[in-house]
Write an enzyme that holds these catalytic residues in place. Structure first.
Site, PDB file in Angstrom:
ATOM      1  N   LYS A 165      49.966  36.693  25.554  1.00  0.00           N
ATOM      2  CA  LYS A 165      48.532  37.093  25.823  1.00  0.00           C
ATOM      3  C   LYS A 165      48.114  35.900  26.845  1.00  0.00           C
ATOM      4  O   LYS A 165      47.014  35.755  26.909  1.00  0.00           O
ATOM      5  CB  LYS A 165      47.535  36.854  24.717  1.00  0.00           C
ATOM      6  CG  LYS A 165      47.964  37.586  23.467  1.00  0.00           C
ATOM      7  CD  LYS A 165      48.702  39.051  23.719  1.00  0.00           C
ATOM      8  CE  LYS A 165      47.626  40.052  24.457  1.00  0.00           C
ATOM      9  NZ  LYS A 165      48.358  41.271  24.866  1.00  0.00           N
ATOM     10  N   HIS A 184      58.942  35.095  25.906  1.00  0.00           N
ATOM     11  CA  HIS A 184      57.930  34.371  25.276  1.00  0.00           C
ATOM     12  C   HIS A 184      58.545  33.306  24.507  1.00  0.00           C
ATOM     13  O   HIS A 184      57.918  32.494  23.600  1.00  0.00           O
ATOM     14  CB  HIS A 184      57.037  35.068  24.427  1.00  0.00           C
ATOM     15  CG  HIS A 184      56.250  36.334  25.033  1.00  0.00           C
ATOM     16  ND1 HIS A 184      55.387  35.981  25.909  1.00  0.00           N
ATOM     17  CD2 HIS A 184      56.033  37.605  24.418  1.00  0.00           C
ATOM     18  CE1 HIS A 184      54.958  37.092  26.457  1.00  0.00           C
ATOM     19  NE2 HIS A 184      55.040  38.131  25.256  1.00  0.00           N
ATOM     20  N   SER A 223      42.543  37.011  22.447  1.00  0.00           N
ATOM     21  CA  SER A 223      43.225  37.995  22.961  1.00  0.00           C
ATOM     22  C   SER A 223      44.421  38.592  21.977  1.00  0.00           C
ATOM     23  O   SER A 223      44.553  39.542  21.701  1.00  0.00           O
ATOM     24  CB  SER A 223      43.931  37.663  24.299  1.00  0.00           C
ATOM     25  OG  SER A 223      44.612  38.781  24.819  1.00  0.00           O
TER      26      SER A 223
END
Ligand code: A3P
Length: 288
Positions: free
Chosen positions: A42, A102, A132
């Site tokens: 995010k 990530h 988010s």
């Protein structure tokens, strides 16, 4: 797809199906001309990915509409029961490849370091990330149930969410910073996207005509990406992502946390932030 409980990968909370695919990820063979896009979830991954694909295609919008962003920039550690894994997708991608991850820095497959690949990391302030991420948990069904906003905030602060502690992530990558790594901030990109795109071009040693840069900025603006089915994730199966719950391109602003944090939550968060960022020269703007 049903909501997955998180397992632990070397101490990092992660989806169980991703952990099952880990041996393949660990052994991943990076190529010297791979470019890695690394983020905590995010933080503007999709935005940066679209910018990079546009740069790689000299601002040719049609080429960047050829496929969905999750196919144009495969997700390294992605593994669900159906369809190819991220690694399998990447093996079938011609060079030069854009690769998304990530993973926290200590879990990056070693071949990226061995092949001396270029890396662009993008970080976003944690207050906007947590909001988010909360909405994303509702719409992207692989995630565990986020509970209430207050509960999710606690879990985020404790690092009990997929990919673990935001603090460890941003600090870990910051400390690994080197010549072949560019560390960007979502807030800077919001404030002055032209300057940030020029920074990326300089990092790549690439020059583009002014008109091309203009086209890249237009195509990757929030409004354009939101209506672009190749960029907005709306082509994902509704069982994976339900945009009626919350769109993937939700607000795209800095400072939305102010609409969500209570005064008490903000004070607690600030305190926690101070403690966990102590001794670091890494600083975040909480709004723009
Ligand atoms: P919000 O939920 O705050 O709107 P990621 O791609 O890493 O999952 O990050 C998603 C976040 O980036 C979402 O934040 C999304 O709206 C925002 N985003 C995506 N494209 C953007 C753009 N072109 N400009 C600004 N924000 C963008």
């Amino acid at each position: 797809v049903i909501r997955q409980e998180l397992g632990s990968l070397h101490g990092i909370p992660l989806f169980k199906s991703f952990i099952e695919g880990w041996p393949q990820v660990k052994a991943f063979q990076a190529r010297p001309d791979d470019l890695l896009i690394s983020t905590y979830p995010k933080s503007g991954t999709t935005w940066l990915s679209e910018i990079m694909d546009m740069i790689y295609h000299d601002g040719d919008v049609e080429k960047c509409r050829r496929d969905a962003i999750y196919n144009r920039v495969p997700f390294l550690e992605m593994k669900v029961s159906k369809g190819p894994s991220g690694v399998e997708q990447l093996e079938n991608t011609p060079s030069p490849r854009l690769v998304k991850t990530h993973l926290p820095v200590q879990l990056l497959p070693t071949s990226f370091w061995e092949k001396d690949c270029k890396i662009i990391y993008m970080a976003r302030n944690p207050k906007d990330v947590v909001i988010s991420y909360y909405y994303f948990h509702h719409m992207a069904k692989i995630h565990p149930d986020p509970g209430t906003k207050a509960e999710f905030l606690e879990n985020f602060m404790a690092g009990k969410v997929a990919y673990g502690s935001w603090y460890d992530h941003v600090r870990g990558w910051w400390e690994k910073k080197q010549e072949k790594m560019l560390y960007l901030f979502y807030e800077d990109m919001k404030k002055d996207p032209r300057r940030e795109v020029q920074k990326i071009l300089h990092f790549l040693g690439k020059e583009l005509a002014e008109g091309t840069v203009e086209r890249i900025l237009h195509h990757t603006s929030f409004q354009e990406m939101k209506k672009n089915p190749a960029a907005n994730y709306e082509t994902m199966l509704p069982t994976m992502m339900d945009h009626s719950v919350s769109p993937f391109l939700r607000k795209g602003i800095s400072g939305d946390w102010k609409n969500h944090f209570t005064v008490a939550q903000n004070e607690r968060f600030n305190q926690h932030y101070q403690e966990h960022m102590a001794g670091s020269d890494l600083h975040f703007q909480m709004e723009v």
